[in-house]
Design a protein around this motif. Sequence first.
Motif, PDB file in Angstrom:
ATOM      1  N   VAL A   1       0.832  -1.204   0.000  1.00 34.46           N
ATOM      2  CA  VAL A   1       0.000   0.000   0.000  1.00 34.46           C
ATOM      3  C   VAL A   1       0.868   1.257   0.000  1.00 34.46           C
ATOM      4  N   LEU A   2       1.919   1.278   0.827  1.00 32.63           N
ATOM      5  CA  LEU A   2       2.790   2.453   0.894  1.00 32.63           C
ATOM      6  C   LEU A   2       3.492   2.697  -0.439  1.00 32.63           C
ATOM      7  N   ALA A   3       3.926   1.615  -1.070  1.00 37.51           N
ATOM      8  CA  ALA A   3       4.578   1.770  -2.374  1.00 37.51           C
ATOM      9  C   ALA A   3       3.595   2.301  -3.412  1.00 37.51           C
ATOM     10  N   GLY A   4       2.350   1.845  -3.330  1.00 37.31           N
ATOM     11  CA  GLY A   4       1.339   2.321  -4.265  1.00 37.31           C
ATOM     12  C   GLY A   4       1.036   3.799  -4.108  1.00 37.31           C
ATOM     13  N   GLN A   5       1.247   4.315  -2.891  1.00 39.08           N
ATOM     14  CA  GLN A   5       1.019   5.734  -2.634  1.00 39.08           C
ATOM     15  C   GLN A   5       2.296   6.563  -2.779  1.00 39.08           C
ATOM     16  N   ALA A   6       3.398   5.908  -3.110  1.00 35.72           N
ATOM     17  CA  ALA A   6       4.696   6.587  -3.206  1.00 35.72           C
ATOM     18  C   ALA A   6       4.996   7.359  -1.925  1.00 35.72           C
ATOM     19  N   ALA A   7       4.675   6.745  -0.791  1.00 34.70           N
ATOM     20  CA  ALA A   7       4.853   7.401   0.508  1.00 34.70           C
ATOM     21  C   ALA A   7       6.332   7.525   0.854  1.00 34.70           C
ATOM     22  N   GLU A   8       6.713   8.688   1.356  1.00 33.29           N
ATOM     23  CA  GLU A   8       8.093   8.955   1.752  1.00 33.29           C
ATOM     24  C   GLU A   8       8.158   9.123   3.267  1.00 33.29           C
ATOM     25  N   PRO A   9       9.007   8.372   3.946  1.00 26.94           N
ATOM     26  CA  PRO A   9       9.079   8.491   5.406  1.00 26.94           C
ATOM     27  C   PRO A   9       9.631   9.843   5.838  1.00 26.94           C
ATOM     28  N   ALA A  10       9.186  10.270   7.023  1.00 27.00           N
ATOM     29  CA  ALA A  10       9.652  11.537   7.595  1.00 27.00           C
ATOM     30  C   ALA A  10      10.793  11.319   8.579  1.00 27.00           C
ATOM     31  N   VAL A  11      11.133  10.067   8.851  1.00 30.42           N
ATOM     32  CA  VAL A  11      12.265   9.764   9.726  1.00 30.42           C
ATOM     33  C   VAL A  11      13.520   9.594   8.883  1.00 30.42           C
ATOM     34  N   ALA A  12      14.682   9.725   9.532  1.00 34.25           N
ATOM     35  CA  ALA A  12      15.936   9.577   8.807  1.00 34.25           C
ATOM     36  C   ALA A  12      16.113   8.158   8.284  1.00 34.25           C
ATOM     37  N   ARG A  13      15.607   7.186   9.058  1.00 34.52           N
ATOM     38  CA  ARG A  13      15.746   5.778   8.653  1.00 34.52           C
ATOM     39  C   ARG A  13      14.520   5.010   9.110  1.00 34.52           C
ATOM     40  N   ARG A  14      13.846   4.372   8.183  1.00 34.62           N
ATOM     41  CA  ARG A  14      12.686   3.545   8.502  1.00 34.62           C
ATOM     42  C   ARG A  14      13.016   2.099   8.177  1.00 34.62           C
ATOM     43  N   VAL A  15      12.755   1.205   9.155  1.00 39.76           N
ATOM     44  CA  VAL A  15      13.117  -0.200   8.985  1.00 39.76           C
ATOM     45  C   VAL A  15      11.888  -1.068   9.235  1.00 39.76           C
ATOM     46  N   PRO A  16      11.213  -1.555   8.180  1.00 39.35           N
ATOM     47  CA  PRO A  16      10.098  -2.490   8.376  1.00 39.35           C
ATOM     48  C   PRO A  16      10.644  -3.901   8.585  1.00 39.35           C
ATOM     49  N   LEU A  17      10.143  -4.573   9.619  1.00 36.31           N
ATOM     50  CA  LEU A  17      10.619  -5.915   9.955  1.00 36.31           C
ATOM     51  C   LEU A  17       9.445  -6.880  10.015  1.00 36.31           C
ATOM     52  N   ALA A  18       9.514  -7.938   9.245  1.00 36.82           N
ATOM     53  CA  ALA A  18       8.494  -8.980   9.271  1.00 36.82           C
ATOM     54  C   ALA A  18       8.892 -10.021  10.300  1.00 36.82           C
ATOM     55  N   ALA A  19       8.196 -10.035  11.430  1.00 41.52           N
ATOM     56  CA  ALA A  19       8.528 -10.964  12.502  1.00 41.52           C
ATOM     57  C   ALA A  19       7.321 -11.146  13.405  1.00 41.52           C
ATOM     58  N   ASP A  20       7.157 -12.349  13.919  1.00 39.71           N
ATOM     59  CA  ASP A  20       6.075 -12.661  14.846  1.00 39.71           C
ATOM     60  C   ASP A  20       6.530 -12.342  16.258  1.00 39.71           C
ATOM     61  N   LEU A  21       5.743 -11.548  16.981  1.00 44.58           N
ATOM     62  CA  LEU A  21       6.116 -11.175  18.344  1.00 44.58           C
ATOM     63  C   LEU A  21       6.139 -12.377  19.281  1.00 44.58           C
ATOM     64  N   ARG A  22       5.529 -13.470  18.879  1.00 39.89           N
ATOM     65  CA  ARG A  22       5.581 -14.685  19.684  1.00 39.89           C
ATOM     66  C   ARG A  22       6.844 -15.499  19.403  1.00 39.89           C
ATOM     67  N   GLY A  23       7.628 -15.054  18.418  1.00 39.51           N
ATOM     68  CA  GLY A  23       8.832 -15.773  18.029  1.00 39.51           C
ATOM     69  C   GLY A  23      10.094 -14.989  18.348  1.00 39.51           C
TER      70      GLY A  23
ATOM     71  N   TRP B   1      11.629 -12.297  17.423  1.00 39.39           N
ATOM     72  CA  TRP B   1      11.630 -10.976  16.803  1.00 39.39           C
ATOM     73  C   TRP B   1      12.811 -10.120  17.241  1.00 39.39           C
ATOM     74  N   THR B   2      13.346 -10.366  18.438  1.00 37.74           N
ATOM     75  CA  THR B   2      14.457  -9.547  18.917  1.00 37.74           C
ATOM     76  C   THR B   2      15.703  -9.743  18.056  1.00 37.74           C
ATOM     77  N   LYS B   3      15.903 -10.963  17.552  1.00 36.92           N
ATOM     78  CA  LYS B   3      17.063 -11.202  16.681  1.00 36.92           C
ATOM     79  C   LYS B   3      16.945 -10.395  15.396  1.00 36.92           C
ATOM     80  N   ALA B   4      15.735 -10.320  14.857  1.00 30.73           N
ATOM     81  CA  ALA B   4      15.526  -9.531  13.647  1.00 30.73           C
ATOM     82  C   ALA B   4      15.799  -8.054  13.909  1.00 30.73           C
ATOM     83  N   LEU B   5      15.355  -7.566  15.056  1.00 21.08           N
ATOM     84  CA  LEU B   5      15.567  -6.159  15.404  1.00 21.08           C
ATOM     85  C   LEU B   5      17.053  -5.849  15.560  1.00 21.08           C
ATOM     86  N   LEU B   6      17.768  -6.684  16.290  1.00 16.64           N
ATOM     87  CA  LEU B   6      19.194  -6.467  16.486  1.00 16.64           C
ATOM     88  C   LEU B   6      19.951  -6.587  15.169  1.00 16.64           C
ATOM     89  N   GLY B   7      19.531  -7.531  14.337  1.00 14.92           N
ATOM     90  CA  GLY B   7      20.188  -7.702  13.045  1.00 14.92           C
ATOM     91  C   GLY B   7      19.955  -6.543  12.091  1.00 14.92           C
TER      92      GLY B   7
END
Length: 236
Positions: free
Chosen positions: A65-87, A89-95
């Motif tokens: 959806v964001l790509a379809g809207q050509a949305a530009e983040p207002a933060v210096a760095r945006r990091v989307p992470l696909a991870a299950d909070l029951r799994g 997820w901390t390793k993905a965040l640190l990585g």
Amino acid sequence: MLRHLAVRTRFFDDYLLHAAADGGCHQVVVPAAGLDTRAFRLNWPPNVACYEIDAPEMMAFRERVLAGQAAEPAVARRVPLAADLRGEWTKALLGAGFDPAERSAWLVEGPLIHLEAAESTRLLGEIGDLAAPGSRLALAHGLDPGEAAGPDSEPGSGPGSEPDGDPAGAPRPPGSAPEEDPAAWLTHHGWRATRHDRAAAATSYGRPPGYLTPRLSYLTAERRPPAVAPAVQGRS
């Protein structure tokens, strides 16, 4: 519901901006980000990295959806992470570059109501493990334990209230589930927690008295430095 969502959104908007600008929290983490767009629509200070975490299916939908809207983040760095909070997820965040030695701001806006007691305990415990002293945390909580008598009860606190954990509201044991009394749980686990009444928050935004009932609250917390054991003096 619309009134509640509007006030809650504004409250947490202000919280994150204050944490980033005045609290020195240049890492912002949003577990269970869902359709959150704060990384795009808020006026962030420089050098902020925003980590958005959610299940793979949700993250795929968000990015499409964001790509379809050509949305530009207002933060210096945006990091989307696909991870299950029951799994794991901390390793993905640190990585992805998150630094647990630096201050961070966490927004847990909705996932606790969808988790079992053990899962919510684990999630908040994992956040605590990654949060350096001075880090901030905010979450939405349903019924304030001090207001459970009925709809006409007086609000327990408002914006700017004193931190929780005083003798009159003695915290539960450390093993208690956080959804039973999140402020007490956080106090026992290294945070300085404050409860904010949503009706008072609505009034502070210029809404008329009675715009929202006072029985729901928001929580904010600051990570305390680890306790230092007193030095043992040697005998002469």
